[in-house]
Structures are given as structure tokens and as C-alpha cells.
Motif scaffolding. Structure first.
Motif, PDB file in Angstrom:
ATOM      1  N   LYS A  88      25.436  79.126  86.056  1.00  0.00           N
ATOM      2  CA  LYS A  88      24.970  78.030  85.219  1.00  0.00           C
ATOM      3  C   LYS A  88      25.297  76.712  85.930  1.00  0.00           C
ATOM      4  CE  LYS A  88      25.140  76.991  80.300  1.00  0.00           C
ATOM      5  NZ  LYS A  88      23.839  76.396  80.358  1.00  0.00           N
ATOM      6  N   GLU A  89      26.433  76.692  86.579  1.00  0.00           N
ATOM      7  CA  GLU A  89      26.903  75.483  87.251  1.00  0.00           C
ATOM      8  C   GLU A  89      27.703  75.901  88.472  1.00  0.00           C
ATOM      9  OE1 GLU A  89      27.947  72.160  84.253  1.00  0.00           O
ATOM     10  OE2 GLU A  89      29.791  72.836  85.203  1.00  0.00           O
ATOM     11  N   ASP A  91      29.332  74.236  92.548  1.00  0.00           N
ATOM     12  CA  ASP A  91      29.405  73.044  93.395  1.00  0.00           C
ATOM     13  C   ASP A  91      28.124  72.971  94.244  1.00  0.00           C
ATOM     14  OD1 ASP A  91      30.140  75.319  94.768  1.00  0.00           O
ATOM     15  OD2 ASP A  91      31.896  74.462  95.729  1.00  0.00           O
ATOM     16  N   ALA A 113      21.592  78.608  91.237  1.00  0.00           N
ATOM     17  CA  ALA A 113      22.337  77.921  90.178  1.00  0.00           C
ATOM     18  C   ALA A 113      21.382  77.074  89.357  1.00  0.00           C
ATOM     19  CB  ALA A 113      23.419  77.042  90.787  1.00  0.00           C
ATOM     20  N   ASP A 114      21.738  76.915  88.080  1.00  0.00           N
ATOM     21  CA  ASP A 114      20.927  76.071  87.210  1.00  0.00           C
ATOM     22  C   ASP A 114      21.213  74.599  87.493  1.00  0.00           C
ATOM     23  OD1 ASP A 114      19.078  75.960  85.030  1.00  0.00           O
ATOM     24  OD2 ASP A 114      20.715  75.143  83.822  1.00  0.00           O
ATOM     25  N   ARG A 115      22.447  74.353  87.929  1.00  0.00           N
ATOM     26  CA  ARG A 115      22.849  72.970  88.217  1.00  0.00           C
ATOM     27  C   ARG A 115      23.851  72.983  89.359  1.00  0.00           C
ATOM     28  NH1 ARG A 115      26.937  69.515  84.394  1.00  0.00           N
ATOM     29  NH2 ARG A 115      26.662  67.523  85.462  1.00  0.00           N
ATOM     30  N   GLN A 116      23.780  71.995  90.244  1.00  0.00           N
ATOM     31  CA  GLN A 116      24.797  71.871  91.298  1.00  0.00           C
ATOM     32  C   GLN A 116      25.584  70.582  91.072  1.00  0.00           C
ATOM     33  OE1 GLN A 116      23.365  73.774  95.368  1.00  0.00           O
ATOM     34  NE2 GLN A 116      22.009  72.124  94.778  1.00  0.00           N
ATOM     35  N   LEU A 117      26.888  70.695  91.180  1.00  0.00           N
ATOM     36  CA  LEU A 117      27.723  69.510  90.969  1.00  0.00           C
ATOM     37  C   LEU A 117      27.873  68.715  92.263  1.00  0.00           C
ATOM     38  CD1 LEU A 117      30.369  71.285  88.739  1.00  0.00           C
ATOM     39  CD2 LEU A 117      28.518  69.768  88.003  1.00  0.00           C
ATOM     40  N   ALA A 131      20.644  69.943  85.657  1.00  0.00           N
ATOM     41  CA  ALA A 131      20.485  71.270  85.035  1.00  0.00           C
ATOM     42  C   ALA A 131      19.087  71.463  84.458  1.00  0.00           C
ATOM     43  CB  ALA A 131      21.504  71.412  83.912  1.00  0.00           C
TER      44      ALA A 131
END
Ligand code: BTN
Length: 324
Positions: A88-89, A91, A113-117, A131
Motif C-alpha cells: 500500500k505504501e 519508500d 506499490a500504491d504509493r511511494q514515500l 496514492a
């Protein structure tokens, strides 16, 4: 496959139908308590699962999530996608794929990934990765080729992304040396390929791909080398991320297989066909150096062949290319 994925698959195999907790438990050999726990967890991540006394559970609606079980379903692949990890999240999917590479994960492992930080771009830049809108994907490969040939895989991923944008979204996407995918001069995808090698031996290569699918104009990064865009902005329609990701994995696997069997030639041909600057005059900017000439093709190590006025062929390995 996790129990959650297996239960989700079970629901998908019974579309629109109620299935009893007991049936799920018997068929999947999972305890009733575990079934209940996993249904709860599916609801928590956005699945709408109806329950009816004496009838059981029914999957009513699916969230726009990229889940390994859905990505894998009926994929006809040999290597790429044998193992798919979704988050989901995270790096950065590239960073995770590299860790997996060091830990001995199998060739063809996919990280999505749905979102990368901390999504990473080329030249130390960051990659905007909100996201729920785009595809952030990294693939671990272990090709047995000389180190100098590793850049060939960049062209393989560029061609796969551009052709999937065409096939799945109807966009005429082109490739831009060395590794951008553009539509009408707007950047729609970026590729970050990284290698781990010991002298002549490739340990692994990670093909990282960030594709702007449904990102809005407000979410797009500030203009960098090219202005950016997304499929939804160009077509006015949101894209089915799952379908796109599956089509991309399928194509990547096919082309990687072909690459292992026939080498770089077929990919080079496809890349040259998609490259809008073949036979065109360009300016190459390498720091303070500039050079002008006509693009005549790609070398087997990924260098761009540019013919200058005097007829000499220059091999370009770094720099920015602008059409004249
Ligand atoms: C570029 O600068 O054009 C390359 C961008 C590459 C972004 C992708 S998103 C998935 C993968 N994980 C990362 O951290 N980067 C790549």
C-alpha cells in the motif's frame, strides 16, 4: 499466496454469489475463524463484502487497489510476475527490489506499490508518487549477459511501456533516448534501471517504471525537462490500473523471453520504430559541450548514434537530446 488472497480468489471464482463461511473453510482448508478474520481484513482495505445470515458472504465491490492475487490471475507468463509483491505504501519499489535482489529473490520478482514515500527518479531527482492513481513498479532480473549490455534492458522496458500505452489506452506514445516515454512531447512515464554487478558479472538488474495513469494536473510535478502528463489527462478517461499493470507485465515477460532467446536486435528495431527522432537533426547537450547531427540509430550497448555534418558517427552515452 496468503490466506487473504486465496479467499479473494475464491470470491472472484463465484461472481455475484453468496458463499458460506463453511464452504470457504472446507475448500481452502482454512479455519472458520481465519475466514472471518480475513473477510474483516478485506473489508478494511476497501472490499465491499455483504454477509447474509444462513447464506454466507458475497463480494459486491472491489476497490481500485493493486493486489498480487488480482495481478496474477490468468497471467500467461514465464518469468516476469512469477512472484508479485504489492504494498500500500513503500519508500521506493526500486529500493525494495534491490534489497530483494541482495537477499536472493527469484528472477522475475515484481514489486508494485500504491504509493511511494521516496520515489526515486534519474540524476538523484525524486518521482512524485501519490496514492491510488499511478503505477509504480520494479522488476528484478538476473540476466546472464555482460555488464556493458545491461542498458539494453532499459530499451526493453521503454518499448514495453510505450506499446502498452498504445495497446491499452490508445495513445501514440514514443520513446526518447535514453529512457523517457512521451506523448506529444509530454512525459508520461519515467524509467529508472539499476544494476548490481561484480566486475564482469551482473548479479541483478532492477527495471523501475513510473507510469502516470490517473494523476491529476494539480498533483503533477513542477515542469522539469519536459512538461508531464497522464493518461487520464490526455484521454479524459480514468484507466483501469489493474488491467494496465497486467498488460504491461505480460508484454515485459514476452519481450524478456525474446531478448534471452534472440538478443537485443528485435528490441532495438522496435525502439527505433517508436523513437520519433530517428533520421532527425538534434542537438546533444552534455554539460557545457553541445553537438549537432542526425540520429541514425542505437548501438548494442545503448549508445545513440548521431552523425555530424562531416559524416562522422558520434556515440552518445549521456546527455540531453533536443530535436532541431
Ligand atoms: C525518471 O527520472 O524519469 C525516472 C523515474 C522512475 C520512477 C519509478 S517509480 C517506480 C520505481 N521506483 C522508484 O523509486 N523509481 C522508479
Amino acid at each position: 499466496m496468503t490466506s487473504r488472497d486465496r479467499i479473494l480468489n475464491f470470491f472472484r471464482q463465484h461472481p455475484g454469489q453468496f458463499v458460506s463461511g463453511q464452504d470457504i473453510s472446507d475448500q481452502l482448508n482454512i479455519s472458520r475463524a481465519a475466514v472471518w478474520k480475513q473477510v474483516k481484513s478485506l473489508r478494511e482495505i476497501g472490499f465491499h463484502i455483504e454477509s447474509k445470515h444462513s447464506a454466507g458472504y458475497r463480494l459486491v465491490d472491489t476497490p481500485d487497489l493493486l493486489l498480487a492475487a488480482d495481478l496474477k490471475q490468468n497471467l500467461d507468463i514465464r518469468l516476469i510476475g512469477r512472484s508479485i509483491l504489492t504494498f500500500k505504501e513503500i519508500d521506493s519499489t526500486n529500493t525494495r527490489a534491490r534489497q530483494l535482489g541482495h537477499d536472493g529473490a527469484e528472477e522475475g520478482t515484481v514489486v508494485i506499490a500504491d504509493r511511494q514515500l521516496s520515489g526515486r527518479g534519474r540524476m538523484g531527482r525524486s518521482w512524485v508518487s501519490p496514492a491510488g492513481v499511478n503505477l509504480y513498479c520494479s522488476i528484478l532480473l538476473r540476466p546472464q549477459i555482460p555488464v556493458q549490455q545491461a542498458p539494453q534492458l532499459t530499451f526493453l522496458s521503454a518499448v514495453s511501456v510505450a506499446e502498452t500505452l498504445h495497446e491499452f489506452c490508445g495513445l501514440s506514445a514514443g520513446v526518447k533516448w535514453p529512457n523517457d516515454v512521451l506523448v506529444n512531447g509530454f512525459k508520461i512515464a519515467g524509467l529508472l534501471n539499476e544494476m548490481d554487478a561484480e566486475t564482469e558479472l551482473i548479479r541483478f538488474v532492477v527495471l523501475g517504471m513510473g507510469i502516470n495513469l490517473n494523476i491529476s494536473a494539480e498533483q503533477l510535478p513542477e515542469r522539469q525537462l519536459y512538461p508531464a502528463t497522464s493518461v487520464a489527462l490526455l484521454t479524459g478517461q480514468p484507466v483501469d490500473r489493474l488491467g494496465f499493470a497486467r498488460a504491461l507485465l505480460q508484454r515485459l515477460d514476452g519481450y524478456y523471453q525474446e531478448f534471452l532467446e534472440q538478443g537485443f536486435a528485435p528490441i532495438r528495431k522496435r525502439w527505433e520504430a517508436l523513437c520519433g527522432i530517428l533520421n532527425q537533426r538534434v542537438r546533444v547537450e552534455q554539460g557545457t559541450m553541445t553537438l549537432e547531427g542526425t540520429v541514425v540509430g542505437l548501438d548494442s550497448d545503448g549508445a545513440l548514434r548521431v552523425q555530424s555534418e562531416d559524416g562522422n558517427i558520434q556515440r552518445i552515452l549521456t546527455g540531453d537530446i533536443r530535436p532541431l
